[in-house]
Design a protein around this motif. Structure first.
Motif, PDB file in Angstrom:
ATOM      1  N   ILE A 156     104.603  75.229   7.162  1.00 39.84           N
ATOM      2  CA  ILE A 156     105.300  76.210   7.996  1.00 39.84           C
ATOM      3  C   ILE A 156     106.632  75.624   8.454  1.00 39.84           C
ATOM      4  O   ILE A 156     107.672  76.300   8.436  1.00 39.84           O
ATOM      5  N   ARG A 157     106.599  74.390   8.872  1.00 41.32           N
ATOM      6  CA  ARG A 157     107.818  73.704   9.324  1.00 41.32           C
ATOM      7  C   ARG A 157     108.860  73.664   8.216  1.00 41.32           C
ATOM      8  O   ARG A 157     110.043  73.924   8.448  1.00 41.32           O
ATOM      9  N   ARG A 158     108.445  73.357   7.008  1.00 39.07           N
ATOM     10  CA  ARG A 158     109.403  73.284   5.899  1.00 39.07           C
ATOM     11  C   ARG A 158     110.052  74.638   5.644  1.00 39.07           C
ATOM     12  O   ARG A 158     111.268  74.728   5.461  1.00 39.07           O
ATOM     13  N   HIS A 159     109.254  75.700   5.636  1.00 44.42           N
ATOM     14  CA  HIS A 159     109.828  77.021   5.381  1.00 44.42           C
ATOM     15  C   HIS A 159     110.801  77.426   6.492  1.00 44.42           C
ATOM     16  O   HIS A 159     111.809  78.083   6.220  1.00 44.42           O
ATOM     17  N   HIS A 160     110.520  77.024   7.717  1.00 49.52           N
ATOM     18  CA  HIS A 160     111.466  77.315   8.797  1.00 49.52           C
ATOM     19  C   HIS A 160     112.758  76.521   8.616  1.00 49.52           C
ATOM     20  O   HIS A 160     113.845  77.029   8.900  1.00 49.52           O
ATOM     21  N   GLN A 161     112.636  75.306   8.148  1.00 48.93           N
ATOM     22  CA  GLN A 161     113.834  74.502   7.927  1.00 48.93           C
ATOM     23  C   GLN A 161     114.681  75.076   6.790  1.00 48.93           C
ATOM     24  O   GLN A 161     115.908  75.077   6.862  1.00 48.93           O
ATOM     25  N   GLU A 162     114.020  75.568   5.742  1.00 47.73           N
ATOM     26  CA  GLU A 162     114.751  76.092   4.591  1.00 47.73           C
ATOM     27  C   GLU A 162     115.309  77.487   4.861  1.00 47.73           C
ATOM     28  O   GLU A 162     116.378  77.844   4.344  1.00 47.73           O
ATOM     29  N   GLY A 163     114.594  78.307   5.636  1.00 46.53           N
ATOM     30  CA  GLY A 163     115.101  79.615   6.051  1.00 46.53           C
ATOM     31  C   GLY A 163     115.355  80.593   4.920  1.00 46.53           C
ATOM     32  O   GLY A 163     116.323  81.357   4.967  1.00 46.53           O
ATOM     33  N   ASN A 164     114.471  80.627   3.918  1.00 41.16           N
ATOM     34  CA  ASN A 164     114.682  81.512   2.764  1.00 41.16           C
ATOM     35  C   ASN A 164     114.107  82.912   2.952  1.00 41.16           C
ATOM     36  O   ASN A 164     114.326  83.776   2.096  1.00 41.16           O
ATOM     37  N   TYR A 165     113.363  83.136   4.046  1.00 47.70           N
ATOM     38  CA  TYR A 165     112.664  84.419   4.203  1.00 47.70           C
ATOM     39  C   TYR A 165     112.934  84.990   5.592  1.00 47.70           C
ATOM     40  O   TYR A 165     113.274  84.271   6.534  1.00 47.70           O
ATOM     41  N   ASP A 166     112.763  86.298   5.696  1.00 48.48           N
ATOM     42  CA  ASP A 166     112.867  86.950   7.003  1.00 48.48           C
ATOM     43  C   ASP A 166     111.613  86.726   7.840  1.00 48.48           C
ATOM     44  O   ASP A 166     111.683  86.688   9.073  1.00 48.48           O
ATOM     45  N   ALA A 167     110.482  86.621   7.170  1.00 49.67           N
ATOM     46  CA  ALA A 167     109.229  86.452   7.907  1.00 49.67           C
ATOM     47  C   ALA A 167     108.240  85.655   7.079  1.00 49.67           C
ATOM     48  O   ALA A 167     108.231  85.726   5.841  1.00 49.67           O
ATOM     49  N   LEU A 168     107.407  84.902   7.782  1.00 47.66           N
ATOM     50  CA  LEU A 168     106.348  84.121   7.169  1.00 47.66           C
ATOM     51  C   LEU A 168     105.024  84.619   7.728  1.00 47.66           C
ATOM     52  O   LEU A 168     104.805  84.602   8.946  1.00 47.66           O
ATOM     53  N   ILE A 169     104.137  85.089   6.851  1.00 44.66           N
ATOM     54  CA  ILE A 169     102.799  85.539   7.235  1.00 44.66           C
ATOM     55  C   ILE A 169     101.818  84.465   6.794  1.00 44.66           C
ATOM     56  O   ILE A 169     101.775  84.114   5.609  1.00 44.66           O
ATOM     57  N   VAL A 170     101.049  83.923   7.721  1.00 42.03           N
ATOM     58  CA  VAL A 170     100.162  82.791   7.430  1.00 42.03           C
ATOM     59  C   VAL A 170      98.707  83.249   7.483  1.00 42.03           C
ATOM     60  O   VAL A 170      98.239  83.750   8.517  1.00 42.03           O
ATOM     61  N   ASP A 171      98.017  83.078   6.367  1.00 42.61           N
ATOM     62  CA  ASP A 171      96.573  83.278   6.315  1.00 42.61           C
ATOM     63  C   ASP A 171      95.949  81.928   6.629  1.00 42.61           C
ATOM     64  O   ASP A 171      95.833  81.066   5.761  1.00 42.61           O
ATOM     65  N   ALA A 172      95.572  81.721   7.891  1.00 43.63           N
ATOM     66  CA  ALA A 172      95.120  80.410   8.353  1.00 43.63           C
ATOM     67  C   ALA A 172      93.617  80.240   8.139  1.00 43.63           C
ATOM     68  O   ALA A 172      92.907  81.171   7.755  1.00 43.63           O
ATOM     69  N   ALA A 173      93.161  79.027   8.415  1.00 42.14           N
ATOM     70  CA  ALA A 173      91.739  78.721   8.325  1.00 42.14           C
ATOM     71  C   ALA A 173      90.976  79.508   9.391  1.00 42.14           C
ATOM     72  O   ALA A 173      91.568  80.045  10.327  1.00 42.14           O
ATOM     73  N   PRO A 174      89.643  79.591   9.279  1.00 40.90           N
ATOM     74  CA  PRO A 174      88.857  80.258  10.320  1.00 40.90           C
ATOM     75  C   PRO A 174      89.131  79.680  11.699  1.00 40.90           C
ATOM     76  O   PRO A 174      89.619  78.558  11.836  1.00 40.90           O
TER      77      PRO A 174
END
Length: 392
Positions: A118-136
């Protein structure tokens, strides 16, 4: 512009992956660049989309990418120096190299490396939104509380251990009776690892851009886990902006065979509303087929969100606060329209319930507070306050 982040979690089997994928698809159809990513080791995004998904973002539809985490690269960047020292400790204790390397990968590391992505995608900033399917929920709560658990050790203990190791290390190298002592690179790696994990906490506690959504079914054990999860998310300042209740019997099902099930779901929905109101409760019906593939996910997204924008911040704040004072704790509910009436109060173990007129609220307290007794309650302005004190 800061990336919008939505993390879905819930008890295993409630359909959180399908809901996460459906959210991403609806947002992408609105013209936003969306990445939906699974940090759950038991990946099922590929099943939801009915299409192979790899460790790198893969285009699934217009404006929509999907990714199933492979921890290899994140491990190399954040854990290799730490793993090297821990491996040497296990080898010193008699484990062979392969066993030592496996033991140095502690339980839960896969999920943790997923959060670091998640941190990497925020640093790269290639998307408007990140949807995370997390663990239970159980695993996710442990991971989200990790920065707080690590902070005292990293800030207070680690510097002392680093100085001690520097003094003792030359003597330890000359004898085989002492375990190997960590090099400075190890201490630096631990500090960097903590800073990386803490930065994920900063991202997910950003109340303007990030939120967590709980997915549940109208079932007793599922609801109990969701309620407990919400309490702990509150404690660690993670904002929950919606609860999605999945697989409700649709009105079109009128067969008497399902009458008891429908009545049971109705009772459980009352519990859900009492536990989470005023957080929006979104619902999805039980479909007559498995929900996989773009067409089915699109139908699911319309059922969940209807005219709502899936990326909107649907709720800000908390349903209640737990405030420590000199005598114990106060649980405070914000109820703007509540009137001064008699308060019906009950507490059983960790479950606290109150009723004032037409308002009914119920929460699950942290385990450490289950021993406390509810000694009184009252309306103060727009707040309902319940006093919890030690039984002794």
């Amino acid at each position: 512009m800061t990336m919008r982040t939505i993390l879905y979690t819930g008890k295993g089997g409630v359909g959180k992956t399908s809901v996460a994928a459906a959210t991403a698809l609806k947002a992408a159809k609105a013209g936003k660049k969306i990445l939906v990513m699974s940090t759950d080791p038991a990946h099922s995004l590929a099943d939801a989309f009915d299409s192979p998904i790899g460790p790198d973002p893969q285009l699934m539809a217009q404006n929509l990418w999907a990714q199933e985490m492979d921890q290899g690269q994140i491990l190399e960047e954040n854990w290799s120096d730490i793993q090297g020292y821990v491996t040497s400790l296990f080898e010193w204790q008699g484990a062979d190299q392969l066993e030592a390397e496996e033991l140095a990968m502690f339980p839960g590391m896969d999920e943790l490396f997923g959060l670091l992505m998640i941190r990497r995608h925020h640093q790269e900033g290639n998307y408007d939104a990140l949807i995370v399917d997390a663990a239970p929920t159980g695993e996710t709560l442990k991971l989200l509380s990790l920065p707080d658990q690590m902070s005292w050790f990293v800030e207070k203990i680690l510097p002392v251990e680093r100085r001690v190791a520097k003094v003792i290390r030359p003597f330890a190298r000359s004898t085989k009776n002492l375990p190997p002592l960590p090099e400075d690179s190890f201490f630096g790696a631990v500090k960097r690892f903590y800073e990386a994990v803490a930065s994920v906490e900063d991202i997910l506690t950003d109340s303007e851009n990030a939120s967590i959504r709980l997915v549940a079914n109208a079932e007793k054990m599922v609801i109990a886990e969701a309620r407990r999860a919400y309490t702990y998310l509150n404690l660690y300042s993670y904002g929950v902006d919606a609860v999605v209740v999945n697989r409700l019997l649709p009105d079109s099902v009128s067969d008497p065979y399902f009458r008891a099930w429908r009545e049971s779901q109705a009772r459980h929905m009352e519990t859900i509303n009492a536990s989470f109101s005023p957080i929006p409760i979104l619902t999805a019906k039980l479909f007559d087929r498995e929900m996989f593939g773009l067409e089915a996910l699109s139908e699911l997204s319309e059922d969940v969100f209807a005219d709502d924008e899936p990326l909107d911040m649907l709720f800000r704040g908390t349903t209640h606060d737990i405030v420590k004072n000199g005598e114990g704790y106060d649980v405070v509910w914000h109820l703007p329209l509540v009137e001064k009436e008699n308060v019906d109060l009950s507490k059983k173990g960790a479950e606290l319930s109150v009723k004032v007129g037409n308002y009914k609220r119920s929460i699950v307290l942290p385990d450490s507070m289950s021993r406390l007794e509810a000694v009184g309650a009252g309306v103060e302005g727009e707040n309902l306050k319940v006093r919890l004190r030690d039984a002794g």
